[in-house]
Design an enzyme around this catalytic site. Structure first.
Site, PDB file in Angstrom:
ATOM      1  N   ARG A   1      -2.752  -2.630  14.282  1.00  0.00           N
ATOM      2  CA  ARG A   1      -1.392  -2.822  13.780  1.00  0.00           C
ATOM      3  C   ARG A   1      -0.552  -1.578  14.069  1.00  0.00           C
ATOM      4  NH1 ARG A   1      -0.961  -5.547   7.874  1.00  0.00           N
ATOM      5  NH2 ARG A   1       0.997  -4.388   8.053  1.00  0.00           N
TER       6      ARG A   1
ATOM      7  N   LYS B   1      -4.432  -5.367  -2.875  1.00  0.00           N
ATOM      8  CA  LYS B   1      -3.905  -6.592  -3.474  1.00  0.00           C
ATOM      9  C   LYS B   1      -4.450  -7.838  -2.777  1.00  0.00           C
ATOM     10  CE  LYS B   1       0.459  -5.625  -2.890  1.00  0.00           C
ATOM     11  NZ  LYS B   1       0.352  -4.313  -2.202  1.00  0.00           N
TER      12      LYS B   1
ATOM     13  N   ARG C   1       6.752   3.747   4.207  1.00  0.00           N
ATOM     14  CA  ARG C   1       6.505   2.571   3.357  1.00  0.00           C
ATOM     15  C   ARG C   1       6.161   2.998   1.934  1.00  0.00           C
ATOM     16  NH1 ARG C   1       1.976  -0.234   6.634  1.00  0.00           N
ATOM     17  NH2 ARG C   1       1.932  -1.688   4.870  1.00  0.00           N
TER      18      ARG C   1
ATOM     19  N   ARG D   1      -7.211   0.967   8.560  1.00  0.00           N
ATOM     20  CA  ARG D   1      -6.868  -0.418   8.861  1.00  0.00           C
ATOM     21  C   ARG D   1      -6.140  -0.518  10.196  1.00  0.00           C
ATOM     22  NH1 ARG D   1      -2.915  -3.620   4.844  1.00  0.00           N
ATOM     23  NH2 ARG D   1      -1.316  -2.478   6.043  1.00  0.00           N
TER      24      ARG D   1
ATOM     25  N   ARG E   1       9.564  -7.274  -5.975  1.00  0.00           N
ATOM     26  CA  ARG E   1       9.558  -5.891  -5.510  1.00  0.00           C
ATOM     27  C   ARG E   1      10.644  -5.055  -6.162  1.00  0.00           C
ATOM     28  NH1 ARG E   1       7.988  -5.877   0.937  1.00  0.00           N
ATOM     29  NH2 ARG E   1       6.114  -7.179   0.754  1.00  0.00           N
TER      30      ARG E   1
END
Length: 372
Positions: free
Chosen positions: A317, A196, A328, A311, A272
């Site tokens: 992260r 996105k 998630r 990522r 959401r």
């Protein structure tokens, strides 16, 4: 009412009355706190500020007084830049706390003239309270303590503001329509790792769209210390989720800052849930706008896992580990994916195969954007 015609101009709803009154209340709350025990004198600038002043004073709970001054600097839809005092100030201002109440501050020349005039009357202090501020138009340095709404440089009317003395009684605020523009509000939708953010950046560059990411917006509002940001921070500091109503208010604030005739907005990370989608639809409808399309980036779950783990390795992260990623994705499937069916029923869902060559994916998205 989404549009009105005043004389030779067409205007579209920009800020609905409901939103205006919320902002007026926030400003009144600050003044009540800051001016407790001071019995301020409000000086409302006619003609434009009379409605704002009335609504503001009804929300002021401390002892206060009000008077009026009239200055002129407008002809048609442009400022003359020359300020003339029409009605003077008769009150004794010596030692008083003064709050100037203005409908809109643009160049700041009117306000500068007002402050110069007041300075000769020996007040204890002078404060500025304005319904609207066009920060890009300021030509003088002003300390504006109380601003209800910041707006772009578009010409507006309604809620006391006029076009050649017409339109002051409109309950909402309207913006002059540029008929050449066609707005495209896009909800970009997909699971974490679906691309996105990447596709949003490409759309912004190609079509000049604005981008509203809920996380970025919240951080910005809190950093700037806006009234909405302070309220959001209070929830976050207490470990509570931000209510949908507050989130919509914050998004509406950012959305309104783009003006009524922007190219469009990419909503990234919002909505959401179905209630959030319904609230977004209502917020846009109050402004005479709508979502043009919900672009769904469909990526297989095993590919999402690969992307997010990679990522995490590249960015460091801590939340991009396999266990957290699966959690998630479960939240997405259970809480967010029902929006696919909701937007399908709305006739707005546009399915995009988000797996494969980046350029091909972007070309598919562009075809959707250009067709809506």
């Amino acid at each position: 009412m989404s549009t009105v015609t005043i004389k030779d101009k067409t205007f579209r709803t920009s800020i609905p009355e409901e939103e205006i009154l919320k902002r007026v209340q926030l400003v009144a709350d600050r003044i009540n706190k800051d001016m407790a025990g001071k019995n301020p004198l409000f000086l409302a600038v006619l003609n434009g500020a009379f409605i704002f002043a009335a609504d503001l004073l009804r929300r002021i709970t401390i002892p206060c007084e009000i008077s009026f001054v009239k200055l002129a600097s407008y002809q048609g839809t442009t400022s003359t830049g020359k300020v003339t005092e029409v009605i003077g100030i008769n009150e004794d201002l010596s030692g008083r706390t003064i709050i100037i109440v203005e409908d809109i501050v643009e160049s700041g020349l009117t306000m500068k003239k007002m402050i110069e005039t007041l300075g000769t009357r020996n007040p204890e202090s002078v404060h500025i309270c304005t319904l609207l501020l066009k920060p890009k138009e300021l030509k003088v340095d002003l300390d504006i303590e109380y601003v209800a709404i910041e707006i772009p440089s578009d010409f507006i009317l309604g809620y006391g503001l006029d076009y050649d003395q017409q339109g002051r009684g409109l309950r909402d605020i309207y913006t002059l329509v540029d008929e050449k523009k066609k707005m495209k509000n896009i909800v970009i939708f997909g699971a974490p790792g679906s691309g996105k953010g990447t596709q949003s950046e490409l759309l912004i560059k190609k079509y000049g769209l604005n981008h509203i990411s809920t996380g970025d917006v919240l951080r910005s509002e809190i950093k700037q210390g806006t009234e909405l940001g302070k309220t959001a921070k209070a929830y976050i500091d207490q470990g509570q989720l931000i209510p949908d109503e507050l989130m919509i208010d914050i998004l509406a604030s950012v959305y309104d800052s783009y003006g009524a005739d922007h190219a469009g907005v990419i909503f990234d990370g919002f909505p959401r849930t179905i209630p959030q989608a319904e609230a977004l639809k209502e917020m846009l409808a109050k402004r005479g706008h709508e979502v043009a399309a919900m672009i769904e980036l469909d990526v297989p779950e095993e590919e999402l896992m690969k992307r997010l783990i990679l990522r995490g390795q590249q960015s460091g992260r801590s939340d991009d580990n396999e266990e957290t990623i699966r959690q998630r994705l479960n939240v997405y499937h259970n809480q967010t994916s029902p929006l696919i069916e909701w937007y399908e029923k709305e006739g707005l869902r546009k399915h995009i195969n988000g797996f494969g060559d980046l350029d091909r994916i972007f070309a598919d998205i562009c075809q959707v954007v250009e067709e809506v």
